[in-house]
Write an enzyme that holds these catalytic residues in place. Structure first.
Site, PDB file in Angstrom:
ATOM      1  N   ARG A 155       1.633   3.335  12.958  1.00  0.00           N
ATOM      2  CA  ARG A 155       1.597   1.981  12.424  1.00  0.00           C
ATOM      3  C   ARG A 155       0.983   1.588  11.433  1.00  0.00           C
ATOM      4  O   ARG A 155       0.011   1.001  10.768  1.00  0.00           O
ATOM      5  CB  ARG A 155      -0.311   2.213  13.669  1.00  0.00           C
ATOM      6  CG  ARG A 155      -1.136   3.091  13.095  1.00  0.00           C
ATOM      7  CD  ARG A 155      -2.224   3.909  13.709  1.00  0.00           C
ATOM      8  NE  ARG A 155      -2.629   4.802  13.547  1.00  0.00           N
ATOM      9  CZ  ARG A 155      -3.888   4.826  12.510  1.00  0.00           C
ATOM     10  NH1 ARG A 155      -4.020   3.541  13.015  1.00  0.00           N
ATOM     11  NH2 ARG A 155      -4.102   5.984  12.233  1.00  0.00           N
ATOM     12  N   HIS A 156       1.868   2.226  10.138  1.00  0.00           N
ATOM     13  CA  HIS A 156       0.918   1.894   8.991  1.00  0.00           C
ATOM     14  C   HIS A 156       2.633   1.297   7.595  1.00  0.00           C
ATOM     15  O   HIS A 156       3.379   2.261   8.260  1.00  0.00           O
ATOM     16  CB  HIS A 156       0.585   3.222   8.082  1.00  0.00           C
ATOM     17  CG  HIS A 156      -0.411   3.402   8.314  1.00  0.00           C
ATOM     18  ND1 HIS A 156      -1.166   4.292   9.721  1.00  0.00           N
ATOM     19  CD2 HIS A 156      -2.099   2.862   7.646  1.00  0.00           C
ATOM     20  CE1 HIS A 156      -2.822   4.363   9.049  1.00  0.00           C
ATOM     21  NE2 HIS A 156      -2.759   3.956   8.477  1.00  0.00           N
ATOM     22  N   SER A 197     -10.690  -5.732   9.337  1.00  0.00           N
ATOM     23  CA  SER A 197     -12.365  -5.448   8.493  1.00  0.00           C
ATOM     24  C   SER A 197     -12.421  -6.475   7.665  1.00  0.00           C
ATOM     25  O   SER A 197     -12.069  -7.177   7.722  1.00  0.00           O
ATOM     26  CB  SER A 197     -11.669  -3.894   7.593  1.00  0.00           C
ATOM     27  OG  SER A 197     -11.254  -2.776   8.281  1.00  0.00           O
ATOM     28  N   ARG A 242       0.438  -5.144  12.895  1.00  0.00           N
ATOM     29  CA  ARG A 242      -0.895  -5.157  13.707  1.00  0.00           C
ATOM     30  C   ARG A 242      -1.076  -5.546  15.172  1.00  0.00           C
ATOM     31  O   ARG A 242      -1.250  -5.181  16.165  1.00  0.00           O
ATOM     32  CB  ARG A 242      -1.545  -4.622  13.450  1.00  0.00           C
ATOM     33  CG  ARG A 242      -1.740  -2.822  12.724  1.00  0.00           C
ATOM     34  CD  ARG A 242      -2.694  -2.625  12.337  1.00  0.00           C
ATOM     35  NE  ARG A 242      -2.685  -1.472  11.552  1.00  0.00           N
ATOM     36  CZ  ARG A 242      -3.394  -0.266  11.032  1.00  0.00           C
ATOM     37  NH1 ARG A 242      -4.351   0.066  11.731  1.00  0.00           N
ATOM     38  NH2 ARG A 242      -2.618   0.968   9.827  1.00  0.00           N
ATOM     39  N   ARG A 292       1.050  -1.211   0.085  1.00  0.00           N
ATOM     40  CA  ARG A 292       0.469  -0.109  -0.209  1.00  0.00           C
ATOM     41  C   ARG A 292       0.961   1.232  -0.201  1.00  0.00           C
ATOM     42  O   ARG A 292       1.908   1.528   1.186  1.00  0.00           O
ATOM     43  CB  ARG A 292      -0.924  -0.018   0.989  1.00  0.00           C
ATOM     44  CG  ARG A 292      -2.049  -1.165   1.321  1.00  0.00           C
ATOM     45  CD  ARG A 292      -2.799  -1.047   2.084  1.00  0.00           C
ATOM     46  NE  ARG A 292      -3.695  -2.132   2.068  1.00  0.00           N
ATOM     47  CZ  ARG A 292      -5.019  -2.477   2.680  1.00  0.00           C
ATOM     48  NH1 ARG A 292      -5.282  -1.526   3.368  1.00  0.00           N
ATOM     49  NH2 ARG A 292      -5.343  -3.688   2.093  1.00  0.00           N
ATOM     50  N   GLU A 334      -7.602  -0.134  14.810  1.00  0.00           N
ATOM     51  CA  GLU A 334      -8.369  -0.783  13.637  1.00  0.00           C
ATOM     52  C   GLU A 334      -6.876  -1.947  13.746  1.00  0.00           C
ATOM     53  O   GLU A 334      -5.844  -1.919  13.248  1.00  0.00           O
ATOM     54  CB  GLU A 334      -8.193  -0.347  12.315  1.00  0.00           C
ATOM     55  CG  GLU A 334      -9.330  -1.390  11.512  1.00  0.00           C
ATOM     56  CD  GLU A 334      -9.056  -0.926  10.032  1.00  0.00           C
ATOM     57  OE1 GLU A 334      -9.395   0.046   9.758  1.00  0.00           O
ATOM     58  OE2 GLU A 334      -8.699  -1.641   9.553  1.00  0.00           O
ATOM     59  N   GLU A 377       0.777   3.989   1.216  1.00  0.00           N
ATOM     60  CA  GLU A 377       0.228   4.814   2.368  1.00  0.00           C
ATOM     61  C   GLU A 377       0.857   6.342   2.146  1.00  0.00           C
ATOM     62  O   GLU A 377       1.810   6.598   1.977  1.00  0.00           O
ATOM     63  CB  GLU A 377       0.645   4.196   4.008  1.00  0.00           C
ATOM     64  CG  GLU A 377      -0.645   2.854   4.508  1.00  0.00           C
ATOM     65  CD  GLU A 377      -1.766   3.079   4.487  1.00  0.00           C
ATOM     66  OE1 GLU A 377      -2.470   3.874   4.020  1.00  0.00           O
ATOM     67  OE2 GLU A 377      -1.743   1.822   4.458  1.00  0.00           O
TER      68      GLU A 377
HETATM   69  P1  AMO Z   1      -8.348  -3.014   5.001  1.00  0.00           P
HETATM   70  O1  AMO Z   1      -7.712  -2.009   4.262  1.00  0.00           O
HETATM   71  O2  AMO Z   1      -8.956  -2.708   6.433  1.00  0.00           O
HETATM   72  O3  AMO Z   1      -9.297  -4.569   4.561  1.00  0.00           O
HETATM   73  O4  AMO Z   1      -6.786  -3.894   5.603  1.00  0.00           O
HETATM   74  C1  AMO Z   1      -7.286  -5.287   7.043  1.00  0.00           C
HETATM   75  C2  AMO Z   1      -6.699  -5.192   7.660  1.00  0.00           C
HETATM   76  O5  AMO Z   1      -4.374  -4.855   7.127  1.00  0.00           O
HETATM   77  C3  AMO Z   1      -3.869  -3.725   8.553  1.00  0.00           C
HETATM   78  N1  AMO Z   1      -3.993  -2.729   7.180  1.00  0.00           N
HETATM   79  C4  AMO Z   1      -2.168  -2.554   7.738  1.00  0.00           C
HETATM   80  N2  AMO Z   1      -1.018  -2.736   8.440  1.00  0.00           N
HETATM   81  C5  AMO Z   1       0.021  -2.149   8.108  1.00  0.00           C
HETATM   82  N3  AMO Z   1       0.160  -1.384   7.240  1.00  0.00           N
HETATM   83  C6  AMO Z   1      -0.796  -0.681   6.403  1.00  0.00           C
HETATM   84  N4  AMO Z   1      -0.495   0.337   5.454  1.00  0.00           N
HETATM   85  C7  AMO Z   1      -1.870  -1.375   6.865  1.00  0.00           C
HETATM   86  N5  AMO Z   1      -2.961  -1.454   5.507  1.00  0.00           N
HETATM   87  C8  AMO Z   1      -3.924  -2.349   6.431  1.00  0.00           C
HETATM   88  C9  AMO Z   1      -4.972  -3.252   9.126  1.00  0.00           C
HETATM   89  C10 AMO Z   1      -6.553  -3.502   8.679  1.00  0.00           C
HETATM   90  O6  AMO Z   1      -6.863  -3.984   9.373  1.00  0.00           O
HETATM   91  N6  AMO Z   1     -10.317  -6.334   2.160  1.00  0.00           N
HETATM   92  C11 AMO Z   1     -10.498  -5.800   2.932  1.00  0.00           C
HETATM   93  C12 AMO Z   1     -10.550  -7.553   4.215  1.00  0.00           C
HETATM   94  C13 AMO Z   1     -11.414  -8.087   3.553  1.00  0.00           C
HETATM   95  O7  AMO Z   1     -12.978  -7.258   4.192  1.00  0.00           O
HETATM   96  O8  AMO Z   1     -11.498  -9.761   4.153  1.00  0.00           O
HETATM   97  C14 AMO Z   1      -9.064  -4.699   3.163  1.00  0.00           C
HETATM   98  O9  AMO Z   1      -8.425  -5.030   2.792  1.00  0.00           O
HETATM   99  O10 AMO Z   1      -4.680  -4.559  10.048  1.00  0.00           O
HETATM  100  P1  ATP Z   2      -7.379   1.102   6.832  1.00  0.00           P
HETATM  101  O1  ATP Z   2      -6.227  -0.428   7.423  1.00  0.00           O
HETATM  102  O2  ATP Z   2      -8.727   0.811   6.187  1.00  0.00           O
HETATM  103  O3  ATP Z   2      -6.230   2.353   6.440  1.00  0.00           O
HETATM  104  P2  ATP Z   2      -6.020   2.518   9.412  1.00  0.00           P
HETATM  105  O4  ATP Z   2      -6.688   2.495  11.010  1.00  0.00           O
HETATM  106  O5  ATP Z   2      -5.266   2.090   8.669  1.00  0.00           O
HETATM  107  O6  ATP Z   2      -7.513   2.265   8.583  1.00  0.00           O
HETATM  108  P3  ATP Z   2      -6.226   4.642   7.748  1.00  0.00           P
HETATM  109  O7  ATP Z   2      -7.654   5.279   6.791  1.00  0.00           O
HETATM  110  O8  ATP Z   2      -5.630   3.682   7.076  1.00  0.00           O
HETATM  111  O9  ATP Z   2      -7.018   3.924   8.667  1.00  0.00           O
HETATM  112  O10 ATP Z   2      -5.649   5.885   8.128  1.00  0.00           O
HETATM  113  C1  ATP Z   2      -5.630   6.758   8.065  1.00  0.00           C
HETATM  114  C2  ATP Z   2      -6.056   7.577   9.303  1.00  0.00           C
HETATM  115  O11 ATP Z   2      -4.146   7.721  10.108  1.00  0.00           O
HETATM  116  C3  ATP Z   2      -6.809   8.463   9.494  1.00  0.00           C
HETATM  117  O12 ATP Z   2      -7.954   8.658  10.077  1.00  0.00           O
HETATM  118  C4  ATP Z   2      -5.594   9.794   9.933  1.00  0.00           C
HETATM  119  O13 ATP Z   2      -6.452  10.470  11.175  1.00  0.00           O
HETATM  120  C5  ATP Z   2      -4.386   8.769  10.237  1.00  0.00           C
HETATM  121  N1  ATP Z   2      -3.673   9.205  10.466  1.00  0.00           N
HETATM  122  C6  ATP Z   2      -2.942  10.307   9.286  1.00  0.00           C
HETATM  123  N2  ATP Z   2      -1.298  11.134   8.984  1.00  0.00           N
HETATM  124  C7  ATP Z   2      -1.705  10.007  10.336  1.00  0.00           C
HETATM  125  C8  ATP Z   2      -0.550  11.115  11.300  1.00  0.00           C
HETATM  126  N3  ATP Z   2       0.462  11.392  11.056  1.00  0.00           N
HETATM  127  N4  ATP Z   2      -0.696  11.279  12.745  1.00  0.00           N
HETATM  128  C9  ATP Z   2      -1.715  10.385  13.315  1.00  0.00           C
HETATM  129  N5  ATP Z   2      -2.854   9.935  12.659  1.00  0.00           N
HETATM  130  C10 ATP Z   2      -2.272  10.199  11.156  1.00  0.00           C
END
Ligand code: AMO
Ligand code: ATP
Length: 432
Positions: free
Chosen positions: A219-220, A358, A406, A211, A355, A213
């Site tokens: 946490r990403h 999902s 995570r 991704r 999170e 991102e």
């Molecule tokens: P989603 O986008 O929420 O859902 O991803 C599922 C879970 O994967 C983890 N995750 C990540 N962890 C670290 N870095 C990231 N950039 C990142 N992106 C996602 C999170 C998140 O909750 N297809 C759907 C799932 C489904 O519906 O089966 C999906 O990808 O823990």
């Molecule tokens: P997903 O797995 O669906 O991506 P997620 O918990 O990773 O869920 P995202 O929507 O991907 O959440 O991430 C964007 C979120 O992170 C937004 O809610 C935003 O408020 C938060 N965010 C983005 N950049 C920052 C940052 N630099 N510091 C803290 N929070 C941030």
């Protein structure tokens, strides 16, 4: 090295060959000690200078720290030794000398900064704390696979080079595939759905997701590991049950099988969650977040939950919980709506302020699925390879994905997700 004995297995009365790293040398004048470390622990090697061959003493006491050594000698009981035994050497061989001036010293008591550790991951993972995280991670993945087997799932692996994205919000990494545009896959979503329509019915996959991102956060990651589950003939409620089972099994396995690693990480009384994970609706979630008064602006129906909101709710609920009944418009096209069309069957699991999962019940009706694409501004023709299979008997189904890093991070309270991956990929980091 067939004749090698691991340090933890060295028993008094035996003559053994141990091999490992020169962890530390303590020279007390007439007597000196070399501490040899392997994956099972450490052992003291004793050099009595006057009573031993000079070459032997020199090799054993002048070796540089972190060199790889092999020592053959008798194991003796010795109260003053850190492990109660020591080796009296007959021979010492340096198998691989380490240059002095280590970029990171595994025996240092003070932690190096994270970037230095990540740049030198091999040396970093000679430290007990870092190693413990990855031993626990391996146990989590092992337990997840076992839990999936209990659920009757078949393990699959799906392509990581793909033609289309799936997770609207997050960005794709484009690549060139023999002159055509392609992408690194964001999620096995569409493939695992295609497999529930196959004879397999119930599948799981543990594999990488990519991704681009836009955020650089603790946490990403840009390459993460997704623990995916998808099953025919279950609804979103049963999918949540399965998810809870897998997460709980991972905790239980770590509690049962990783005692020493947890101790290394300073855990006392690590426990698997016992209670059922509460299920809050999205509406309840935003009301509770608003009631905490932690946000500058009150959340409104339809808003995604901001990070601070997730944090406030996590502190309020405590422990794992699901958020269900999200507004349809903020869940992806493949999620089934409830009958009213306003609410979806999508759910998230929180752990507790981030999170972790999902999932949802999927839209298995071909015409509704294609409409959903159009509503989200996606071209259904690009997804024809996927939608066409919904014309030939696609059962009702549901599933989810857990982010493996995570899961490790939240289980062990790690401050940064990069601690949970050997070689993290983030905006700055492409090697090692
Ligand atoms: P989603 O986008 O929420 O859902 O991803 C599922 C879970 O994967 C983890 N995750 C990540 N962890 C670290 N870095 C990231 N950039 C990142 N992106 C996602 C999170 C998140 O909750 N297809 C759907 C799932 C489904 O519906 O089966 C999906 O990808 O823990
Ligand atoms: P997903 O797995 O669906 O991506 P997620 O918990 O990773 O869920 P995202 O929507 O991907 O959440 O991430 C964007 C979120 O992170 C937004 O809610 C935003 O408020 C938060 N965010 C983005 N950049 C920052 C940052 N630099 N510091 C803290 N929070 C941030």
């Amino acid at each position: 090295m067939n004749d090698r004995t691991e340090t933890a297995a060295a028993e008094p009365g035996e003559t053994v060959t141990i091999a490992g790293w020169a962890h530390e040398i303590r020279d007390l004048g007439g007597i000196a000690f070399l501490i040899v470390r392997d994956r099972t622990g450490k052992i003291q090697v004793k050099f009595e200078k006057d009573a031993m061959d000079d070459d032997l003493v020199e090799t054993g006491t002048e070796v540089s720290r972190e060199s790889v050594v092999s020592v053959t000698g008798a194991v003796e009981e010795e109260e003053r030794a850190p492990t109660g035994v020591e080796v009296v050497p007959e021979s010492v061989e340096v198998l691989a000398p380490a240059e002095p001036g280590l970029p990171l010293d595994p025996s240092e008591k003070v932690d190096a900064e994270l970037p230095t550790r990540l740049d030198n991951r091999t040396l970093d993972l000679r430290r007990d704390e870092a190693k413990a995280i990855f031993e626990i991670r391996a146990e989590i993945l092992r337990a997840a696979r076992e839990a999936f087997r209990e659920l009757g799932g078949t393990e699959i692996t799906t392509p990581k080079i793909v033609a289309t994205g799936t997770e609207g919000g997050t960005e794709l990494f484009p690549i060139t595939y023999f002159g055509r545009e392609a992408f690194m896959n964001q999620s096995p979503q569409l493939f695992k759905q295609l497999m529930v329509g196959s004879g397999l019915e119930r599948v799981f996959e543990i594999g990488p997701i990519f991704r681009a991102e836009e955020h650089n956060t603790p946490r990403h990651l840009n390459e993460a590991t997704s623990i995916d589950f998808e099953s025919a003939f279950i609804d979103h409620e049963e999918a949540m049950d399965a998810c809870e089972h897998v997460v709980r099994s991972a905790y239980e396995a770590v509690a049962e099988n990783c005692e020493s690693q947890l101790e290394t990480l300073g855990y006392e009384g690590f426990e698997a969650p016992e209670e059922a994970f509460p299920r809050l609706t999205y509406e309840e979630a935003i009301e509770r977040i608003n009631a905490t008064g932690e946000l500058d602006e009150q959340l409104e129906w339809g808003d995604d939950l901001p990070t601070e909101g997730e944090r406030a709710l996590g502190a309020d609920v405590d422990g794992h919980y699901f958020i269900t009944d999200w507004p349809s418009e903020i869940k992806p096209f493949y999620i089934m709506d409830h009958d009213d069309g306003e609410l979806s069957t999508g759910f998230d699991m929180m752990a507790p302020s981030m999170e972790l999962v999902s999932g949802g019940q999927r839209e298995h009706r071909h015409d509704h699925l294609v409409e959903g694409f159009e509503q989200q501004g996606l071209d259904p023709e690009a997804f024809e390879y996927y939608t066409k299979m919904f014309k030939y008997g696609m059962p009702p189904h549901a599933g989810w994905a857990i982010g493996a890093e995570r899961l490790v991070m939240t289980m062990l309270d790690l401050p940064n997700i990069r601690e949970a991956v050997l070689f993290p990929r983030d905006r700055q980091r492409l090697s090692p």
